[in-house]
Design an enzyme around this catalytic site. Structure first.
Site, PDB file in Angstrom:
ATOM      1  N   GLU A  92      -2.496 -17.794   2.880  1.00  0.00           N
ATOM      2  CA  GLU A  92      -2.031 -18.181   1.548  1.00  0.00           C
ATOM      3  C   GLU A  92      -0.718 -17.506   1.194  1.00  0.00           C
ATOM      4  O   GLU A  92      -0.475 -16.348   1.558  1.00  0.00           O
ATOM      5  CB  GLU A  92      -3.080 -17.800   0.491  1.00  0.00           C
ATOM      6  CG  GLU A  92      -4.304 -18.691   0.558  1.00  0.00           C
ATOM      7  CD  GLU A  92      -5.362 -18.312  -0.470  1.00  0.00           C
ATOM      8  OE1 GLU A  92      -5.917 -19.207  -1.109  1.00  0.00           O
ATOM      9  OE2 GLU A  92      -5.635 -17.118  -0.637  1.00  0.00           O
ATOM     10  N   CYS A 107       5.216 -14.458  -2.943  1.00  0.00           N
ATOM     11  CA  CYS A 107       4.259 -13.426  -2.549  1.00  0.00           C
ATOM     12  C   CYS A 107       3.716 -13.857  -1.186  1.00  0.00           C
ATOM     13  O   CYS A 107       3.087 -14.909  -1.082  1.00  0.00           O
ATOM     14  CB  CYS A 107       3.169 -13.371  -3.614  1.00  0.00           C
ATOM     15  SG  CYS A 107       1.856 -12.241  -3.236  1.00  0.00           S
ATOM     16  N   CYS A 114      -8.155  -8.686   5.647  1.00  0.00           N
ATOM     17  CA  CYS A 114      -7.660  -7.308   5.553  1.00  0.00           C
ATOM     18  C   CYS A 114      -8.772  -6.357   5.941  1.00  0.00           C
ATOM     19  O   CYS A 114      -9.931  -6.565   5.588  1.00  0.00           O
ATOM     20  CB  CYS A 114      -7.192  -7.013   4.127  1.00  0.00           C
ATOM     21  SG  CYS A 114      -6.485  -5.356   3.942  1.00  0.00           S
ATOM     22  N   CYS A 118     -10.936  -2.906   0.026  1.00  0.00           N
ATOM     23  CA  CYS A 118     -10.967  -2.348  -1.327  1.00  0.00           C
ATOM     24  C   CYS A 118     -12.018  -3.091  -2.163  1.00  0.00           C
ATOM     25  O   CYS A 118     -12.190  -4.298  -2.007  1.00  0.00           O
ATOM     26  CB  CYS A 118      -9.595  -2.464  -1.981  1.00  0.00           C
ATOM     27  SG  CYS A 118      -8.335  -1.599  -1.035  1.00  0.00           S
ATOM     28  N   CYS A 121     -10.950  -6.326  -4.374  1.00  0.00           N
ATOM     29  CA  CYS A 121      -9.986  -7.294  -3.839  1.00  0.00           C
ATOM     30  C   CYS A 121     -10.674  -8.373  -3.005  1.00  0.00           C
ATOM     31  O   CYS A 121     -11.457  -8.073  -2.097  1.00  0.00           O
ATOM     32  CB  CYS A 121      -8.968  -6.555  -2.980  1.00  0.00           C
ATOM     33  SG  CYS A 121      -7.819  -7.649  -2.128  1.00  0.00           S
ATOM     34  N   GLY A 167      -3.601  -9.125   3.200  1.00  0.00           N
ATOM     35  CA  GLY A 167      -3.382  -8.173   4.284  1.00  0.00           C
ATOM     36  C   GLY A 167      -2.646  -6.911   3.901  1.00  0.00           C
ATOM     37  O   GLY A 167      -2.096  -6.793   2.807  1.00  0.00           O
ATOM     38  N   GLU A 168      -2.679  -5.952   4.827  1.00  0.00           N
ATOM     39  CA  GLU A 168      -2.005  -4.672   4.629  1.00  0.00           C
ATOM     40  C   GLU A 168      -0.746  -4.687   5.510  1.00  0.00           C
ATOM     41  O   GLU A 168      -0.827  -4.543   6.740  1.00  0.00           O
ATOM     42  CB  GLU A 168      -2.961  -3.530   5.026  1.00  0.00           C
ATOM     43  CG  GLU A 168      -2.338  -2.157   5.146  1.00  0.00           C
ATOM     44  CD  GLU A 168      -1.445  -1.763   3.971  1.00  0.00           C
ATOM     45  OE1 GLU A 168      -1.915  -1.730   2.830  1.00  0.00           O
ATOM     46  OE2 GLU A 168      -0.252  -1.502   4.208  1.00  0.00           O
ATOM     47  N   ASN A 298      -7.570  -9.061 -12.057  1.00  0.00           N
ATOM     48  CA  ASN A 298      -7.862 -10.490 -12.015  1.00  0.00           C
ATOM     49  C   ASN A 298      -9.317 -10.664 -11.617  1.00  0.00           C
ATOM     50  O   ASN A 298      -9.818  -9.930 -10.772  1.00  0.00           O
ATOM     51  CB  ASN A 298      -6.961 -11.176 -10.986  1.00  0.00           C
ATOM     52  CG  ASN A 298      -5.521 -11.124 -11.411  1.00  0.00           C
ATOM     53  OD1 ASN A 298      -5.166 -11.567 -12.491  1.00  0.00           O
ATOM     54  ND2 ASN A 298      -4.680 -10.549 -10.567  1.00  0.00           N
ATOM     55  N   CYS A 341      -2.519 -11.673  -7.610  1.00  0.00           N
ATOM     56  CA  CYS A 341      -2.775 -10.580  -6.677  1.00  0.00           C
ATOM     57  C   CYS A 341      -4.265 -10.285  -6.578  1.00  0.00           C
ATOM     58  O   CYS A 341      -4.960 -10.212  -7.576  1.00  0.00           O
ATOM     59  CB  CYS A 341      -2.082  -9.307  -7.161  1.00  0.00           C
ATOM     60  SG  CYS A 341      -0.460  -9.117  -6.470  1.00  0.00           S
TER      61      CYS A 341
HETATM   62  N1  SAH Z   1      -2.608  -4.558   1.007  1.00  0.00           N
HETATM   63  C1  SAH Z   1      -1.478  -4.270   0.211  1.00  0.00           C
HETATM   64  C2  SAH Z   1      -0.760  -5.514  -0.276  1.00  0.00           C
HETATM   65  C3  SAH Z   1      -1.593  -6.668  -0.721  1.00  0.00           C
HETATM   66  S1  SAH Z   1      -2.637  -6.380  -2.098  1.00  0.00           S
HETATM   67  C4  SAH Z   1      -1.855  -3.375  -0.943  1.00  0.00           C
HETATM   68  O1  SAH Z   1      -3.038  -3.134  -1.173  1.00  0.00           O
HETATM   69  O2  SAH Z   1      -0.939  -2.892  -1.601  1.00  0.00           O
HETATM   70  C5  SAH Z   1      -1.488  -6.562  -3.425  1.00  0.00           C
HETATM   71  C6  SAH Z   1      -1.912  -5.970  -4.748  1.00  0.00           C
HETATM   72  O3  SAH Z   1      -3.031  -6.666  -5.307  1.00  0.00           O
HETATM   73  C7  SAH Z   1      -2.345  -4.518  -4.658  1.00  0.00           C
HETATM   74  O4  SAH Z   1      -1.600  -3.738  -5.552  1.00  0.00           O
HETATM   75  C8  SAH Z   1      -3.786  -4.552  -5.102  1.00  0.00           C
HETATM   76  O5  SAH Z   1      -4.148  -3.352  -5.718  1.00  0.00           O
HETATM   77  C9  SAH Z   1      -3.818  -5.753  -6.013  1.00  0.00           C
HETATM   78  N2  SAH Z   1      -5.140  -6.282  -6.266  1.00  0.00           N
HETATM   79  C10 SAH Z   1      -6.175  -6.360  -5.426  1.00  0.00           C
HETATM   80  N3  SAH Z   1      -7.256  -6.907  -6.043  1.00  0.00           N
HETATM   81  C11 SAH Z   1      -6.869  -7.185  -7.305  1.00  0.00           C
HETATM   82  C12 SAH Z   1      -7.532  -7.787  -8.442  1.00  0.00           C
HETATM   83  N4  SAH Z   1      -8.795  -8.209  -8.377  1.00  0.00           N
HETATM   84  N5  SAH Z   1      -6.822  -7.901  -9.577  1.00  0.00           N
HETATM   85  C13 SAH Z   1      -5.535  -7.518  -9.646  1.00  0.00           C
HETATM   86  N6  SAH Z   1      -4.865  -6.977  -8.615  1.00  0.00           N
HETATM   87  C14 SAH Z   1      -5.528  -6.803  -7.454  1.00  0.00           C
HETATM   88 FE1  SF4 Z   2      -7.005  -3.417  -0.343  1.00  0.00          FE
HETATM   89 FE2  SF4 Z   2      -4.585  -4.596  -0.283  1.00  0.00          FE
HETATM   90 FE3  SF4 Z   2      -6.376  -5.051   1.663  1.00  0.00          FE
HETATM   91 FE4  SF4 Z   2      -6.804  -6.023  -0.765  1.00  0.00          FE
HETATM   92  S1  SF4 Z   2      -5.156  -6.587   0.608  1.00  0.00           S
HETATM   93  S2  SF4 Z   2      -8.318  -5.006   0.567  1.00  0.00           S
HETATM   94  S3  SF4 Z   2      -5.938  -4.398  -2.055  1.00  0.00           S
HETATM   95  S4  SF4 Z   2      -5.414  -3.090   1.168  1.00  0.00           S
END
Ligand code: SAH
Ligand code: SF4
Length: 352
Positions: A92, A107, A114, A118, A121, A167-168, A298, A341
């Site tokens: 996506e 984005c 990933c 977290c 997420c 992804g990271e 979100n 996000c």
């Molecule tokens: N993996 C990387 C980049 C992708 S995630 C990282 O974690 O930074 C991008 C952003 O989305 C991160 O800042 C993360 O904290 C945020 N994010 C993840 N789940 C979310 C949610 N449910 N609501 C709002 N932001 C979220």
């Molecule tokens: Fe965590 Fe970023 Fe991976 Fe989502 S995409 S699980 S926020 S590291």
């Protein structure tokens, strides 16, 4: 014979590749120009190439690793693209127009799924499938630029790229950085390094590598919790790289580059939105060259995550600013098409 995707090559590499096949260097310039300056990704449409060359290129190369599977357009103009890869995975990306600011952001995703997992997420729910290739990263941007261009290619022009999709990015560092350098090429899409931001959950070796390479690229850290106990729970990566190690890497980055680092803090009701959390956040970030982006969580249907009521983000912002820490509250975009996000979750097992 599998065809080589030309999008993984920078201009020099393209010249070398062509040279191996006795194709002249200026042809590489022409092809590069067609792709990035004109948005033409089909060889037969490259009208200044001789027919024999077009046939040879078609035989040996391709420019197509992603096919559009679905496109969703939100009320606010945000567009979510769902791509299918050649091995039938889904990726996506999101197009975010800020017309009043003349800013057109994408984005992008760096991996399928990933591995960090977290708690809040959607992307991490099914774990990691695989890294995206250089061409798969570039194609997300190129194909969206082609799709959104109206009267002529490149208008409106994509101005900003954020690696905040699936992804990271720092666990696919080499491919991400190679893609960045190609996107930055002034003979290509010419997207300024300062307009590209990589968001990481905190892979500290790569924060240090980026500092040493001293590129102008923007760095954002997903903090989301201001103490180790909570961060261990929300972001398991913290067990490997705790807050002390993370902040030491960030301090090193700031010292080396003199660039401001953004901290993302997703506000989740009843989890990390208490007054004590604001004070702990201040303690960590005070007197540093940082900016805080407060993100009301979100909703993710599979996870019990809610954003706090409106006053909370404002309260955090005020407390941070009282302590001379610059802070903004992220404007929500694309929520009704789950394009925001943390909501990107193209499921790869069932194709939906
Ligand atoms: N993996 C990387 C980049 C992708 S995630 C990282 O974690 O930074 C991008 C952003 O989305 C991160 O800042 C993360 O904290 C945020 N994010 C993840 N789940 C979310 C949610 N449910 N609501 C709002 N932001 C979220
Ligand atoms: Fe965590 Fe970023 Fe991976 Fe989502 S995409 S699980 S926020 S590291």
């Amino acid at each position: 014979m599998t065809k080589k995707n030309l999008l993984k090559l920078n201009l020099n590499e393209l010249k070398n590749e062509f040279k191996k096949n006795n194709i002249k260097g200026f042809r590489a310039e022409q092809v590069f120009n067609w792709i990035y300056r004109n948005g033409i990704v089909e060889f037969p449409k490259m009208s200044n190439l001789p027919r024999v060359l077009i046939n040879e290129l078609t035989e040996k190369y391709e420019i197509n690793d992603l096919n559009l599977n679905k496109k969703l357009i939100a009320k606010d103009g945000t567009q979510k693209y769902l791509w299918k890869t050649n091995d039938n995975n889904l990726v996506e990306s999101v197009f975010l127009p800020y017309e009043d600011k003349n800013r057109y952001s994408i984005c992008v995703s760096s991996q399928i799924g990933c591995s960090i997992g977290c708690e809040f997420c959607a992307t991490g729910i099914d774990g990691l499938k695989r890294d995206l290739s250089v061409s798969e990263i570039i194609e997300q941007i190129l194909k969206i630029q082609i799709d959104v261009s109206k009267e002529r290619y490149g208008s409106p022009k994509i101005t900003n790229i954020v690696f905040m999709g699936m992804g990271e990015p720092f666990l696919n560092y080499d491919n991400v950085m190679k893609a960045v350098s190609i996107l930055n090429d002034e003979k290509g899409l010419n997207i300024g390094m300062r307009k590209i931001t990589i968001s990481t959950s905190g892979i500290i070796e790569k924060i240090k590598t980026l500092a040493e390479n001293n590129q102008q690229i923007g760095l954002a850290i997903s903090l989301n919790a201001p103490n180790n106990q909570l961060r261990n729970k929300l972001m398991p990566i913290n067990k490997k790289y705790n807050l002390d190690k993370l902040m030491e890497a960030v301090n090193y980055y700031i010292r080396k580059t003199n660039r401001r680092v953004t901290f993302e803090y997703v506000l989740m009701e009843g989890i990390n939105d208490h007054e004590i959390h604001a004070e702990q956040l201040i303690k960590i970030l005070k007197n540093k060259l940082v900016h805080v982006n407060l993100i009301p969580a979100n909703p993710v249907p599979e996870l019990d995550i809610k954003k706090p009521h409106q006053g909370v983000a404002k309260y955090f912002k005020n407390r941070l600013e009282d302590n001379d820490i610059s802070a903004t509250i992220r404007v929500e975009k694309g929520t009704n098409i789950k394009a925001a996000c943390g909501q990107l979750r193209a499921s790869y097992q069932n194709g939906g």
